[in-house]
Scaffold this motif. Structure first.
Motif, PDB file in Angstrom:
ATOM      1  N   LEU A 199       0.824  -1.210   0.000  1.00  0.00           N
ATOM      2  CA  LEU A 199       0.000   0.000   0.000  1.00  0.00           C
ATOM      3  C   LEU A 199       0.852   1.252   0.000  1.00  0.00           C
ATOM      4  CD1 LEU A 199      -2.698  -1.173   2.572  1.00  0.00           C
ATOM      5  CD2 LEU A 199      -3.041  -0.807   0.131  1.00  0.00           C
ATOM      6  N   PHE A 200       1.882   1.276   0.839  1.00  0.00           N
ATOM      7  CA  PHE A 200       2.727   2.470   0.914  1.00  0.00           C
ATOM      8  C   PHE A 200       3.514   2.644  -0.381  1.00  0.00           C
ATOM      9  CE2 PHE A 200       6.375   5.033   1.969  1.00  0.00           C
ATOM     10  CZ  PHE A 200       5.877   5.972   2.857  1.00  0.00           C
ATOM     11  N   GLY A 201       4.123   1.561  -0.876  1.00  0.00           N
ATOM     12  CA  GLY A 201       4.949   1.660  -2.080  1.00  0.00           C
ATOM     13  C   GLY A 201       4.157   2.072  -3.305  1.00  0.00           C
ATOM     14  N   THR A 202       2.989   1.473  -3.522  1.00  0.00           N
ATOM     15  CA  THR A 202       2.196   1.826  -4.701  1.00  0.00           C
ATOM     16  C   THR A 202       1.626   3.238  -4.593  1.00  0.00           C
ATOM     17  OG1 THR A 202       0.315   0.675  -3.684  1.00  0.00           O
ATOM     18  CG2 THR A 202       1.606  -0.532  -5.312  1.00  0.00           C
ATOM     19  N   MET A 232       4.588   9.977  -7.301  1.00  0.00           N
ATOM     20  CA  MET A 232       5.786  10.218  -8.102  1.00  0.00           C
ATOM     21  C   MET A 232       5.442  10.279  -9.593  1.00  0.00           C
ATOM     22  SD  MET A 232       8.501  10.716  -6.291  1.00  0.00           S
ATOM     23  CE  MET A 232       7.374  11.743  -5.338  1.00  0.00           C
ATOM     24  N   LEU A 233       4.475   9.446 -10.023  1.00  0.00           N
ATOM     25  CA  LEU A 233       4.026   9.498 -11.417  1.00  0.00           C
ATOM     26  C   LEU A 233       3.400  10.852 -11.724  1.00  0.00           C
ATOM     27  CD1 LEU A 233       3.508   7.960 -14.099  1.00  0.00           C
ATOM     28  CD2 LEU A 233       1.312   7.263 -13.145  1.00  0.00           C
ATOM     29  N   LEU A 234       2.613  11.348 -10.801  1.00  0.00           N
ATOM     30  CA  LEU A 234       2.009  12.670 -10.985  1.00  0.00           C
ATOM     31  C   LEU A 234       3.081  13.753 -11.005  1.00  0.00           C
ATOM     32  CD1 LEU A 234      -0.535  14.426 -11.174  1.00  0.00           C
ATOM     33  CD2 LEU A 234      -0.638  14.431  -8.672  1.00  0.00           C
ATOM     34  N   ALA A 264      13.822   9.342  -6.008  1.00  0.00           N
ATOM     35  CA  ALA A 264      12.877   9.678  -4.942  1.00  0.00           C
ATOM     36  C   ALA A 264      11.975   8.494  -4.611  1.00  0.00           C
ATOM     37  CB  ALA A 264      12.034  10.885  -5.366  1.00  0.00           C
ATOM     38  N   THR A 265      11.576   7.740  -5.630  1.00  0.00           N
ATOM     39  CA  THR A 265      10.743   6.560  -5.382  1.00  0.00           C
ATOM     40  C   THR A 265      11.503   5.512  -4.594  1.00  0.00           C
ATOM     41  OG1 THR A 265       9.560   6.968  -7.464  1.00  0.00           O
ATOM     42  CG2 THR A 265       9.345   4.788  -6.490  1.00  0.00           C
ATOM     43  N   PHE A 279       7.840  -2.547  -4.643  1.00  0.00           N
ATOM     44  CA  PHE A 279       6.476  -2.329  -5.132  1.00  0.00           C
ATOM     45  C   PHE A 279       6.362  -0.976  -5.833  1.00  0.00           C
ATOM     46  CE2 PHE A 279       4.671  -5.723  -2.366  1.00  0.00           C
ATOM     47  CZ  PHE A 279       3.831  -6.301  -3.293  1.00  0.00           C
ATOM     48  N   GLY A 280       6.975   0.037  -5.267  1.00  0.00           N
ATOM     49  CA  GLY A 280       6.892   1.374  -5.839  1.00  0.00           C
ATOM     50  C   GLY A 280       7.520   1.450  -7.218  1.00  0.00           C
ATOM     51  N   LEU A 281       8.725   0.877  -7.361  1.00  0.00           N
ATOM     52  CA  LEU A 281       9.390   0.905  -8.661  1.00  0.00           C
ATOM     53  C   LEU A 281       8.595   0.130  -9.702  1.00  0.00           C
ATOM     54  CD1 LEU A 281      13.085   0.331  -7.494  1.00  0.00           C
ATOM     55  CD2 LEU A 281      12.132   2.441  -8.432  1.00  0.00           C
TER      56      LEU A 281
END
Length: 608
Positions: free
Chosen positions: A373-376, A382-384, A484-485, A500-502
């Motif tokens: 949840l936190f990573g996504t 970051m996409l925005l 940053a991600t 997950f974020g990457l």
């Protein structure tokens, strides 16, 4: 309910009501950030990208129908399809939007759909389509029935070749075909000739066209049009913007060389200290190699076209060499991970717990749910941020999507989309986080300097994707967002959150770009978004209801050796301090003598 959800995900209570509201917006409004970032990314790419409305199945059907119209039955033949974008033509037509350039794209499209129809008995036919699925060229020189004609007078063959070229949409309206080069095609057939025209248009500077019409008897067997942008013209108009990227590529190559050597050294050292698991290394090697091989197999048509364009037949034994290469790549990534894992556990306790839980199959544990949840959510914001940054700098280069444009013609494009992210989610954390932490944690003791160097090394590791961008501005924005991600998700949560974020960032970005030049992907993009949202809802339920695992419950057995080593190091440090306290504060002063002393602590500690 929301307050409980925020507390469970963060594993801490925000200090104020404003902070609690901010974190709630951060987590819950993450999907809206993905939507906004995707729209900005899609519009940024869509300003310049050539639209591709044809898909794999329709392209194959069109090619088979065209071949049938020429008397070639390919019903039972194997069909291979590939989408081939030309970066220089994409850039050229972006600059030239006049009617003549638009007409030229009819016979020299920036994106070509190539269809290879293979009989399995060395016969093959090639059909070329533009982005709208219209046939503009073909090559039947490897069809026996098409090349069996007898030689006719040269003038008659030339008239047939001119007529074939004249049927190509807009070709004779844009170009004037003078006297062609004529060659006999004895290897193709005794009655075959090839006519080649080299043409230019005054209103299209910096580009030349080669038109080839081949005739066997009275039958056209090949009609191809090739456009080439002059190197000096390309360098003057858009090539200069990419030159600084060569510096970034050199820096990244040098950095990765150091990373590879350091990872081998550190892995060997950890092996001696029994702080790595060779079984986990092998498992990770096989997992990465399997993902890379899967990505290769769904893009198998690209391999086939590579052989055909090189003038070879379709051979399969090199696939084994490819698989071996992927195993080597997987081993390198697994070694880098194993080399830095121990130091991460030592310097940042608890940052590996959720990943350990995932390795043990606890997908819906509270540990994994928090990281997911936190990573996504972090990746969505970051996409925005990247979309806003690209909009602010008016990014107009789409060189970085030329390879991505091939994806819709893969056999299973969604599988390729997900499997292709394996390098990103393994190499970037290893080279930008794990190994730098292992180096800095033991050698740099000033916190400020260590933090600065951590950001620098993370940025270098994240150049993996940034160097594929067309301009320095877009490359730096991409590198900053990836950095940053990586660091934000890691320090905000843990290593699994960063992974997950990457992964989520890459998938969302690629889907937005695909929808920009292929509207047929819109429905698929919505489906991927729905699947992702459903997964997050399950993880939200797991964050509220799932089981929380302690570090000692899920960590691998070999990780206990790290705690043992830390305890021994603490004992040695305590013994050293005790010995130092037993010594006098200064050396004795004896007239006529100069006394110097040293105390070297022992490597073992006795029980006395």
């Amino acid at each position: 309910m929301i307050e409980t959800f925020v507390d469970r995900v963060l594993l801490r209570t925000p200090g104020s009501r404003a902070a609690r509201i901010g974190w709630a917006v951060f987590l819950i409004a993450g999907p809206l950030a993905y939507l906004g970032g995707s729209i900005l990314e899609q519009r940024g790419v869509g300003r310049n990208a050539a639209e591709v409305s044809v898909d794999r199945d329709s392209a194959r059907a069109t090619a088979q129908q065209f071949a049938a119209g020429r008397g070639i039955d390919t019903t039972n033949w194997t069909a291979y399809a590939s989408l081939d974008p030309s970066t220089n033509l994409l850039e050229y037509y972006r600059l030239h939007r006049d009617p003549v350039a638009a007409a030229a794209q009819s016979f020299s499209p920036p994106v070509t759909g190539r269809i290879l129809l293979y009989s399995g008995k060395s016969e093959r036919a090639e059909v070329y389509l533009d982005g709208n699925g219209r046939v503009y060229g073909f090559d039947f020189t490897h069809i026996k029935s098409a090349t069996a004609g007898t030689l006719v007078p040269e003038g008659q063959a030339l008239a047939i070749a001119r007529d074939s070229a004249g049927k190509v949409l807009n070709l004779t309206n844009v170009l004037t075909l003078g006297k062609p080069e004529i060659a006999l095609l004895d290897k193709v057939g005794k009655g075959c000739r090839s006519f080649t025209w080299h043409a230019t248009a005054a209103t299209l500077p910096g580009i030349t066209f080669d038109i080839v019409s081949s005739v066997c008897g009275v039958t056209p067997i090949r009609q191809t049009e090739t456009a080439a942008v002059d190197e000096e013209y390309a360098a003057a108009h858009w090539g200069r913007a990419a030159r600084p990227l060569k510096i970034l590529k050199a820096i990244y190559g040098l950095y990765m060389t150091v990373v590879v050597l350091y990872s081998i050294y550190l892995y060997a050292r950890r092996t001696v200290e029994r702080e790595v698991s060779h079984a986990r290394t092998i498992s990770l090697t096989l997992l990465v190699a399997a993902a890379l091989m899967t990505n290769f197999l769904v893009a198998l048509d690209e391999y086939v076209f590579g052989l055909v364009l090189a003038g070879q037949g379709i051979i399969w034994y090199p696939v084994a060499i490819v698989a071996a290469g992927f195993l080597v790549m997987g081993l390198g990534l697994a070694v880098a991970y194993g080399a830095g894992e121990g130091d991460l556990r030592e310097f940042y306790p608890g940052k590996m717990t959720s990943l350990d839980a995932l390795f043990r199959g606890k997908l819906f544990s509270r540990n994994v749910a928090r990281a997911a949840l936190f990573g996504t959510a972090y990746a969505g914001w970051m996409l925005l941020a990247e979309g806003l940054a690209d909009w602010a700098i008016h990014s107009d280069s789409f060189r970085f999507i030329s390879e991505l444009m091939k994806l819709p013609f893969f056999r299973f494009p969604l599988v390729a989309l997900f499997a292709g992210r394996v390098v990103t989610i393994t190499l970037i954390p290893a080279s930008g986080l794990l190994l730098p932490l292992a180096f800095l944690g033991r050698r740099v003791h000033r916190p400020t300097l260590r933090n600065v160097l951590m950001v620098v090394f993370a940025a270098l590791g994240c150049l993996l994707n940034a160097v594929t961008y067309g301009t320095m501005a877009t490359a730096l924005v991409a590198d900053a967002v990836f950095t940053a991600t990586l660091l934000g998700a890691f320090f905000g949560m843990d290593l699994l959150a960063a992974i997950f974020g990457l992964g989520a960032f890459e998938i969302a970005t690629h889907m937005a770009r695909l929808m920009a030049f292929s509207p047929s992907w819109l429905q698929l993009g919505v489906a991927v978004g729905a699947i992702g949202l459903a997964f997050l809802l399950l993880e939200a339920w797991a964050a509220l209801r799932g089981r929380e695992y302690r570090e000692e419950e899920v960590r691998p057995a070999y990780a206990g050796n790290i705690a043992t080593r830390q305890l021994m190091q603490a004992e040695l440090a305590a013994a050293r301090e005790a010995q130092l306290h037993l010594l006098p504060k200064s050396t004795p002063e004896v007239h006529g003598l100069f006394i110097t002393a040293a105390c070297v602590p022992a490597r073992i500690v006795g029980g006395d």
